[in-house]
Design an enzyme around this catalytic site. Structure first.
Site, PDB file in Angstrom:
ATOM      1  N   GLY A 203       0.845  -1.192   0.000  1.00  0.00           N
ATOM      2  CA  GLY A 203       0.000   0.000   0.000  1.00  0.00           C
ATOM      3  C   GLY A 203       0.882   1.245   0.000  1.00  0.00           C
ATOM      4  O   GLY A 203       0.603   2.212   0.711  1.00  0.00           O
ATOM      5  N   GLY A 204       1.916   1.201  -0.820  1.00  0.00           N
ATOM      6  CA  GLY A 204       2.906   2.290  -0.830  1.00  0.00           C
ATOM      7  C   GLY A 204       2.639   3.354  -1.870  1.00  0.00           C
ATOM      8  O   GLY A 204       3.500   4.198  -2.127  1.00  0.00           O
ATOM      9  N   THR A 205       1.457   3.313  -2.486  1.00  0.00           N
ATOM     10  CA  THR A 205       1.187   4.240  -3.590  1.00  0.00           C
ATOM     11  C   THR A 205       0.384   5.463  -3.165  1.00  0.00           C
ATOM     12  O   THR A 205       0.123   6.341  -3.992  1.00  0.00           O
ATOM     13  CB  THR A 205       0.399   3.531  -4.715  1.00  0.00           C
ATOM     14  OG1 THR A 205      -0.836   3.030  -4.160  1.00  0.00           O
ATOM     15  CG2 THR A 205       1.204   2.386  -5.297  1.00  0.00           C
ATOM     16  N   SER A 206      -0.022   5.538  -1.920  1.00  0.00           N
ATOM     17  CA  SER A 206      -0.946   6.599  -1.510  1.00  0.00           C
ATOM     18  C   SER A 206      -0.806   6.847  -0.011  1.00  0.00           C
ATOM     19  O   SER A 206      -0.287   5.986   0.718  1.00  0.00           O
ATOM     20  CB  SER A 206      -2.383   6.150  -1.841  1.00  0.00           C
ATOM     21  OG  SER A 206      -3.339   7.069  -1.351  1.00  0.00           O
TER      22      SER A 206
ATOM     23  N   GLY B   5       1.429   5.155   3.217  1.00  0.00           N
ATOM     24  CA  GLY B   5       2.456   4.328   2.577  1.00  0.00           C
ATOM     25  C   GLY B   5       3.376   5.142   1.684  1.00  0.00           C
ATOM     26  O   GLY B   5       4.606   4.983   1.720  1.00  0.00           O
TER      27      GLY B   5
ATOM     28  N   TYR C 180     -13.763  -4.134   9.958  1.00  0.00           N
ATOM     29  CA  TYR C 180     -12.448  -3.472   9.868  1.00  0.00           C
ATOM     30  C   TYR C 180     -11.794  -3.430  11.253  1.00  0.00           C
ATOM     31  O   TYR C 180     -10.621  -3.799  11.415  1.00  0.00           O
ATOM     32  CB  TYR C 180     -12.673  -2.064   9.321  1.00  0.00           C
ATOM     33  CG  TYR C 180     -11.457  -1.156   9.278  1.00  0.00           C
ATOM     34  CD1 TYR C 180     -10.509  -1.264   8.264  1.00  0.00           C
ATOM     35  CD2 TYR C 180     -11.282  -0.156  10.241  1.00  0.00           C
ATOM     36  CE1 TYR C 180      -9.425  -0.398   8.214  1.00  0.00           C
ATOM     37  CE2 TYR C 180     -10.209   0.711  10.198  1.00  0.00           C
ATOM     38  CZ  TYR C 180      -9.276   0.590   9.183  1.00  0.00           C
ATOM     39  OH  TYR C 180      -8.203   1.440   9.137  1.00  0.00           O
TER      40      TYR C 180
HETATM   41  N1  LIG Z   1      -6.374   7.428   7.067  1.00  0.00           N
HETATM   42  C1  LIG Z   1      -6.774   7.110   8.277  1.00  0.00           C
HETATM   43  O1  LIG Z   1      -7.488   7.876   8.959  1.00  0.00           O
HETATM   44  C2  LIG Z   1      -6.367   5.796   8.885  1.00  0.00           C
HETATM   45  C3  LIG Z   1      -6.657   5.570  10.236  1.00  0.00           C
HETATM   46  C4  LIG Z   1      -6.285   4.362  10.824  1.00  0.00           C
HETATM   47  C5  LIG Z   1      -5.636   3.400  10.083  1.00  0.00           C
HETATM   48  N2  LIG Z   1      -5.372   3.630   8.760  1.00  0.00           N
HETATM   49  C6  LIG Z   1      -4.676   2.559   8.036  1.00  0.00           C
HETATM   50  O2  LIG Z   1      -3.566   3.118   7.363  1.00  0.00           O
HETATM   51  C7  LIG Z   1      -3.221   2.300   6.239  1.00  0.00           C
HETATM   52  C8  LIG Z   1      -2.992   3.192   5.035  1.00  0.00           C
HETATM   53  O3  LIG Z   1      -4.183   3.880   4.738  1.00  0.00           O
HETATM   54  P1  LIG Z   1      -4.210   5.358   4.124  1.00  0.00           P
HETATM   55  O4  LIG Z   1      -5.029   6.187   5.046  1.00  0.00           O
HETATM   56  O5  LIG Z   1      -2.854   5.805   3.751  1.00  0.00           O
HETATM   57  O6  LIG Z   1      -5.136   5.066   2.858  1.00  0.00           O
HETATM   58  P2  LIG Z   1      -4.953   5.236   1.279  1.00  0.00           P
HETATM   59  O7  LIG Z   1      -4.395   6.585   0.977  1.00  0.00           O
HETATM   60  O8  LIG Z   1      -6.282   4.851   0.733  1.00  0.00           O
HETATM   61  O9  LIG Z   1      -3.852   4.146   0.905  1.00  0.00           O
HETATM   62  C9  LIG Z   1      -4.120   2.782   0.964  1.00  0.00           C
HETATM   63  C10 LIG Z   1      -3.052   2.055   0.186  1.00  0.00           C
HETATM   64  O10 LIG Z   1      -3.299   0.645   0.284  1.00  0.00           O
HETATM   65  C11 LIG Z   1      -3.417   0.117  -1.029  1.00  0.00           C
HETATM   66  N3  LIG Z   1      -4.334  -1.005  -1.026  1.00  0.00           N
HETATM   67  C12 LIG Z   1      -5.637  -1.038  -0.633  1.00  0.00           C
HETATM   68  N4  LIG Z   1      -6.139  -2.257  -0.804  1.00  0.00           N
HETATM   69  C13 LIG Z   1      -5.136  -3.018  -1.320  1.00  0.00           C
HETATM   70  C14 LIG Z   1      -5.017  -4.364  -1.724  1.00  0.00           C
HETATM   71  N5  LIG Z   1      -6.055  -5.212  -1.651  1.00  0.00           N
HETATM   72  N6  LIG Z   1      -3.829  -4.798  -2.214  1.00  0.00           N
HETATM   73  C15 LIG Z   1      -2.782  -3.963  -2.300  1.00  0.00           C
HETATM   74  N7  LIG Z   1      -2.827  -2.688  -1.935  1.00  0.00           N
HETATM   75  C16 LIG Z   1      -3.987  -2.222  -1.449  1.00  0.00           C
HETATM   76  C17 LIG Z   1      -3.893   1.285  -1.887  1.00  0.00           C
HETATM   77  O11 LIG Z   1      -3.613   1.106  -3.258  1.00  0.00           O
HETATM   78  P3  LIG Z   1      -4.735   0.523  -4.292  1.00  0.00           P
HETATM   79  O12 LIG Z   1      -6.074   1.022  -3.831  1.00  0.00           O
HETATM   80  O13 LIG Z   1      -4.331   1.004  -5.626  1.00  0.00           O
HETATM   81  O14 LIG Z   1      -4.615  -0.940  -4.156  1.00  0.00           O
HETATM   82  C18 LIG Z   1      -3.043   2.405  -1.285  1.00  0.00           C
HETATM   83  O15 LIG Z   1      -1.727   2.362  -1.768  1.00  0.00           O
HETATM   84  C19 LIG Z   1      -4.370   1.298   6.101  1.00  0.00           C
HETATM   85  O16 LIG Z   1      -3.972   0.067   6.655  1.00  0.00           O
HETATM   86  C20 LIG Z   1      -5.477   1.900   6.942  1.00  0.00           C
HETATM   87  O17 LIG Z   1      -6.350   0.921   7.445  1.00  0.00           O
HETATM   88  C21 LIG Z   1      -5.717   4.806   8.159  1.00  0.00           C
END
Ligand SMILES: NC(=O)c1ccc[n+]([C@@H]2O[C@H](COP(=O)([O-])OP(=O)(O)OC[C@H]3O[C@@H](n4cnc5c(N)ncnc54)[C@H](OP(=O)(O)O)[C@@H]3O)[C@@H](O)[C@H]2O)c1
Length: 267
Positions: free
Chosen positions: A31-34, A37, A168
Site C-alpha cells: 500500500g505504498g502508492t498513496s 504508505g 475493519y
Molecule cells: N487514514 C486514516 O485515517 C487511517 C486511520 C487508521 C488506520 N489507517 C490505516 O492506514 C493504512 C494506510 O491507509 P491510508 O489512510 O494511507 O489510505 P490510502 O491513501 O487509501 O492508501 C491505501 C493504500 O493501500 C493500497 N491497497 C488497498 N487495498 C489493497 C489491496 N487489496 N492490495 C494492495 N494494496 C492495497 C492502496 O492502493 P490501491 O487502492 O491502488 O490498491 C493504497 O496504496 C491502512 O492500513 C489503513 O487501514 C488509516
C-alpha cells in the site's frame, strides 16, 4: 492479476543518501502508492533506503513510481492474494537479494451497518487487513538476512468501538494480537515486529469509503472537531513513526503499538 506485475523496471539504485537512518537498507512497503504508505516511502528513501512498493491501481502505481524518482521497484499486487505475495517476494529477491524493513500498510475499510455486510465485503476486509498481513510476514522471512524490522499499520478502531466499522475494527484488533505473538516468536531471529496505530489521518482513504461527498465532508468535519488536536493528522506525521520503528532507533522495541492520533483515543 495472476502475478505481481512490474510497472517500472528502475535502473539499479544510485545516488541514494549515503547517510540517513536507513542507509543501505532494503524496505518493502505494501500500500505504498498513496497516503501513509507513499509518505513513508518518500521518507524512507530520503533516509537512504532502497524501496519496493505495492498497490493495485495502475495509475497510482505509475504516479508513485515517478514520485520516488523512478528509483523504487513498483509492483502491482493484491495484498490479500497469497500467490501475488509470493510474486512480490520473488521480485524483491531478484532486484535486491534481501529485505531489511517490511512495512505492511495496505488496508481497506468498507463501512456498513451490520445488516448490510455481505460475505464478500467481510472476506475482503479480513483478507486484506488480516490474512494478507500474516502471510506477507511469513513469506518475507526467507528474505531477512540479519536484523530486520516488521511494521504493521493497525488503527485506533482496534481498541475503540466504531459503529459501522465492525469488521475493519475486528481485523485491526486481531493485528494487535498478531504483532505481540509474532513479536515474541521472531525476536530471537533479530526480527522486531511492531505496529503503528493511526487515528484520523488526512489521506485519500476517506474518499474511498463509498460515502456521498457531502456525507464524507460532514464526517471529516465532525471528526476534526472532536479531536483533542482539533485536526486530522498528516500522512507525514505517521511516516515519522514508521521511520522510527524501521530504524535502529527502535532497536529495543518488540510487539509494541505506537498510537499516532492527536489524542483521539484518550477521550
Ligand atoms: N487514514 C486514516 O485515517 C487511517 C486511520 C487508521 C488506520 N489507517 C490505516 O492506514 C493504512 C494506510 O491507509 P491510508 O489512510 O494511507 O489510505 P490510502 O491513501 O487509501 O492508501 C491505501 C493504500 O493501500 C493500497 N491497497 C488497498 N487495498 C489493497 C489491496 N487489496 N492490495 C494492495 N494494496 C492495497 C492502496 O492502493 P490501491 O487502492 O491502488 O490498491 C493504497 O496504496 C491502512 O492500513 C489503513 O487501514 C488509516
Amino acid at each position: 492479476m495472476g502475478k505481481a506485475e512490474h510497472y517500472l523496471h528502475a535502473p539499479a539504485a544510485h545516488g541514494m543518501a549515503a547517510h540517513g537512518k536507513l542507509a543501505g537498507k532494503v524496505a518493502l512497503i505494501t500500500g505504498g502508492t498513496s497516503g501513509i504508505g507513499l509518505a513513508s516511502a518518500r521518507l524512507f528513501q530520503a533516509h537512504g533506503a532502497q524501496l519496493a512498493i505495492t498497490g493495485r491501481s495502475p495509475d497510482a502505481l505509475r504516479q508513485a513510481g515517478a514520485a520516488l524518482d523512478g528509483q523504487a521497484l513498483v509492483l502491482r499486487s493484491d495484498a490479500a492474494s497469497l500467490e501475488q505475495i509470493d510474486a512480490v517476494m520473488a521480485a524483491v529477491k531478484q532486484r535486491y537479494g534481501r529485505l531489511d524493513v517490511l512495512f505492511i500498510n495496505a488496508g481497506v475499510a468498507s463501512p456498513a451497518p451490520i445488516e448490510q455486510v455481505d460475505e464478500a465485503s467481510f472476506d475482503n476486509q479480513i483478507g486484506v487487513n488480516l490474512k494478507g498481513v500474516f502471510f506477507t510476514i511469513q513469506k518475507a522471512l526467507p528474505l531477512f538476512d540479519g536484523p530486520a524490522s516488521v511494521i504493521v499499520t493497525t488503527s485506533i478502531t482496534n481498541r475503540l468501538g466504531s459503529p459501522n466499522f465492525s469488521v475493519y475494527g475486528a481485523a485491526k484488533a486481531a493485528l494487535r494480537s498478531l504483532v505481540k505473538s509474532l513479536g515474541l516468536e521472531l525476536i530471537a531471529r533479530g526480527i522486531r515486529v511492531n505496529a503503528i496505530s493511526p487515528g484520523p489521518i488526512d489521506t485519500p482513504m476517506f474518499d474511498r469509503l463509498g460515502l456521498p461527498d457531502a456525507v464524507a465532508a460532514a464526517k471529516k468535519q465532525a471528526i476534526a472537531a472532536k479531536s483533542p488536536s482539533g485536526r486530522f493528522g498528516s500522512a507525514d506525521e505517521v511516516a515519522k513513526a514508521a521511520l522510527f520503528l524501521a530504524s535502529a532507533d527502535a532497536s529495543y522495541m518488540v510487539g509494541e503499538e505506537i498510537v499516532v492520533d492527536g489524542g483521539m483515543s484518550l477521550l
